[in-house]
Design an enzyme around this catalytic site. Structure first.
Site, PDB file in Angstrom:
ATOM      1  N   HIS A  12      52.473 -71.693  43.008  1.00  0.00           N
ATOM      2  CA  HIS A  12      52.903 -72.817  42.335  1.00  0.00           C
ATOM      3  C   HIS A  12      53.814 -72.581  41.070  1.00  0.00           C
ATOM      4  CE1 HIS A  12      49.319 -74.296  44.332  1.00  0.00           C
ATOM      5  NE2 HIS A  12      49.552 -75.493  44.234  1.00  0.00           N
TER       6      HIS A  12
ATOM      7  N   GLU B 203      55.072 -82.071  54.037  1.00  0.00           N
ATOM      8  CA  GLU B 203      56.595 -81.664  53.483  1.00  0.00           C
ATOM      9  C   GLU B 203      57.560 -81.833  54.682  1.00  0.00           C
ATOM     10  OE1 GLU B 203      53.765 -80.216  52.837  1.00  0.00           O
ATOM     11  OE2 GLU B 203      53.460 -80.484  50.550  1.00  0.00           O
TER      12      GLU B 203
END
Lengths: 333, 333
Positions: B129, B60
């Site tokens: 999540h 990321e």
């Protein structure tokens, strides 16, 4: 420095390299003094001792190439051709500074020069250079990105993620690790279990080389080879440039963590002295170097005068430039 | 007018922007052949090629950092953060790098990167999540934040975000991807900072966005029977925020409820409440009520998840409280 590829450089070009190295040295020494005198309010991380790396690397670059730098970034910026007057103005926190007094030493930037910024975050510039290289590759004009960082940064995730990505995508980027053997105050053997950082390139199927960073011509030669590969679409290179900072991590750090005698060993390999010896052997007379030095001192006298004469920013200028497009100021408070 | 799922509306915006500007590129994990974890970029790599749609390793920081670096030298990257929670791994590149670019260059350059944040709960997605992290970015000067609640706005705001010269975080709620709404054949970019009255009413103003907006609308409908007339505002963009729209609604209703899925503590609702108290005090006839996610991590069990995020019933309770008990000092929902 026998055997390095320098036939393409004439005497004047070498003197230019020397001028650039001397400019960095004196810019930093004067900055330390100016800070002591109270002209510079913020941090300084002096580049003294590492000049061979910045100048050697930048000598291998062309217009349109870009670099990212570090907290110790003055040398890279000067080597890329920045104006020392506007740099001092920024360090003085004045309106004519490169960042309009909103950055200071850690954030100096001049995108028109291809200098994508010093950086206050260790390893922060590495992904940025990687992305700039991606855009350079897309543009297809053979331009490259160079990322400078220190040995400490090679323990950051940004380093590993970026090298993996760049190698995977064959990006035109050269990673220049200036191994000065200290991550801030911690010696290399206490911050990583390896001695040769260039070997980290192996993990990413990338070319990795170790270079004597204090030899400006060797730095230039190694960078030329890496840049040539990058321009040819053959992907990135990791260069480990071995060097040493003569001063502390920041201006004011007495560097008591260094073992006795270590600094003296490195002073004997001062990049300026080494290059002076080379130039002397090439027939450059001392008087010529004196002339170069005098010219640099004059430039820096003028730069400091410019900085001092530059107006202070108004406090409320702090509210400007948060956004490129502030939507008429609507609701961006 | 045709109806289109939110997911497809975003894809259309990406396609149209990529066709308009060759410097618009997409970067993200599994966005190529796989089409993205939620199918937003389906077939785009086939349509535009791997030099426009970059499928990345799971890195990321390097993904976002490369996008920012590319943006500094001319690209208009759009990053997909597969689950918004993963932006935690790229915060340096957004908060320390992109958000500061314009400011610390004194307005000379920006970092025009668009970051697509897949956000919110989707049923038993648990603590890593399903977070709603928009407040972090609202709290970061230098980035803009948008949160489209329907397909048409999603398309229009995505186009605006991509063309914006500043970093824009686009929050896309997972549970909205399949939602269909009328979308005109031609959609122009919607200027950031323009909210919308979704439902008119006289007694109380509810500000809500993303998936919670629909719970707020459901609450408003149900309160009709009790004789409470609820106005519902969708700010659409959180930075900039449409203060004028809020003020004009509060002049009419005098009461404010803010509802969102993110935890209440330090959230966007707190900011809107403070804005109303500081700038629209004269309009207020009752204390502001927040109906927000509880101040907990997101639990896994559906019954606990449903307890943590606000539903129509809880929003209705909040509305009743502000309408019927205007002098209530403190009430917790």
């Amino acid at each position: 420095m026998d055997g390095v590829i320098d036939q393409d450089l004439d005497k004047e070009q070498k003197i230019d390299l020397y001028r650039s190295m001397y400019l960095i040295r004196r810019f930093e020494e004067r900055a330390a003094h100016l800070r002591q005198q109270g002209f510079i309010p913020g941090f300084l991380h002096p580049y003294v001792g590492q000049e061979g790396v910045a100048v050697g690397v930048c000598a291998a670059l062309e217009e349109g190439d870009v670099i990212t730098s570090t907290h110790r970034g003055h040398g890279h910026m000067l080597a890329r051709g920045a104006d020392p007057a506007r740099m001092y103005a920024e360090l003085y926190a004045r309106q004519d500074g490169y960042n309009r007094a909103k950055g200071g030493s850690l954030h100096l930037i001049d995108v028109e020069l291809g200098f994508l910024g010093a950086n206050g975050i260790v390893g922060g510039g590495i992904p940025l250079a990687t992305g700039a290289a991606l855009q350079k590759k897309r543009e297809g004009r053979g331009r490259v990105a160079v990322s400078f960082f220190g040995d400490g940064a090679t323990n950051e995730g940004s380093f590993h993620e970026s090298l993996n990505l760049a190698s995977l995508w064959s990006l035109p980027v050269v990673y220049v690790c200036e191994n000065n053997f200290y991550g801030e105050f911690t010696p290399q053997h206490k911050h990583q279990p390896i001695t040769e950082i260039a070997r980290r390139a192996d993990s990413y199927a990338m070319e990795g080389v170790v270079v004597e960073g204090n030899h400006v011509l060797e730095m230039r030669e190694a960078t030329l080879a890496a840049v040539q590969r990058a321009r040819a679409g053959e992907g990135p290179t990791l260069i480990e440039a071995r060097t040493y900072r003569h001063r502390g991590h920041y201006e004011g750090d007495m560097a008591r963590y260094r073992p006795p005698g270590e600094l003296e060993e490195w002073l004997a390999r001062d990049p300026l002295r080494l290059f002076e010896q080379h130039l002397s052997a090439e027939g450059v007379e001392d008087a010529r170097l004196d002339e170069v030095q005098t010219g640099v001192e004059e430039t820096l006298d003028e730069a400091a005068r410019f900085a001092e004469a530059s107006p202070h920013p108004l406090p409320a200028e702090a509210l400007e430039d948060v956004y490129m497009e502030p939507h008429d100021g609507r609701a961006l408070r | 007018m045709r109806s289109l799922p939110y997911r497809d509306a975003i894809r259309e915006a990406l396609i149209e922007e990529m066709e308009r500007d060759p410097d618009v590129i997409l970067i993200g994990e599994d966005i190529g052949e796989a089409g993205g974890a939620f199918g937003v970029t389906r077939r785009l790599q086939r349509q535009f090629g791997p030099d426009r749609v970059y499928d990345t390793p799971i890195s990321e920081e390097a993904i976002v950092g490369a996008a920012v670096g590319a943006a500094l030298v001319g690209a208009r990257p759009v990053v997909e953060v597969m689950f918004g929670d993963f932006v935690t791994l790229a915060m340096d590149m957004l908060v320390n790098q992109a958000a500061k670019t314009c400011y610390m260059t004194g307005g000379r350059i920006g970092a025009p990167v668009t970051v697509r944040m897949v956000t919110g709960t989707a049923g038993a997605t648990a603590g890593q999540h399903s977070q709603s992290l928009e407040a972090w970015f609202v709290h970061t000067p230098g980035v803009k934040v948008v949160a489209p609640s329907n397909a048409g706005d999603a398309k229009a705001l995505m186009k605006a975000a991509i063309r914006d010269p500043d970093p824009v975080m686009v929050f896309e709620h997972k549970l909205l991807y399949g939602r269909r709404d009328p979308v005109p054949d031609q959609v122009d970019p919607l200027p950031l900072g323009v909210g919308r009255v979704v439902r008119e009413g006289d007694d109380v103003t509810v500000v809500s966005y993303l998936h919670t907006l629909y719970a707020a609308l459901e609450a408003a409908e149900s309160l009709e029977a009790e004789g409470i007339s609820v106005e519902v505002l969708d700010p659409r963009s959180l930075v900039p925020f449409d203060r004028g729209l809020l003020a004009s609604s509060l002049r009419k209703t005098g009461r404010l409820v803010v509802a969102h899925e993110a935890p209440g503590r330090g959230g966007v609702g707190a900011e809107i409440a403070a804005m109303a108290a500081e700038e629209m005090w004269d309009c207020l006839r009752a204390p502001v009520v927040r109906v927000c996610g509880r101040n907990t991590p997101m639990p896994y069990a559906p019954e606990m998840e449903g307890f943590v995020i606000p539903d129509a019933e809880r929003i209705a309770d909040g509305i009743r409280a502000t309408v019927k008990r205007p002098t209530a000092r403190r009430q917790s929902f």
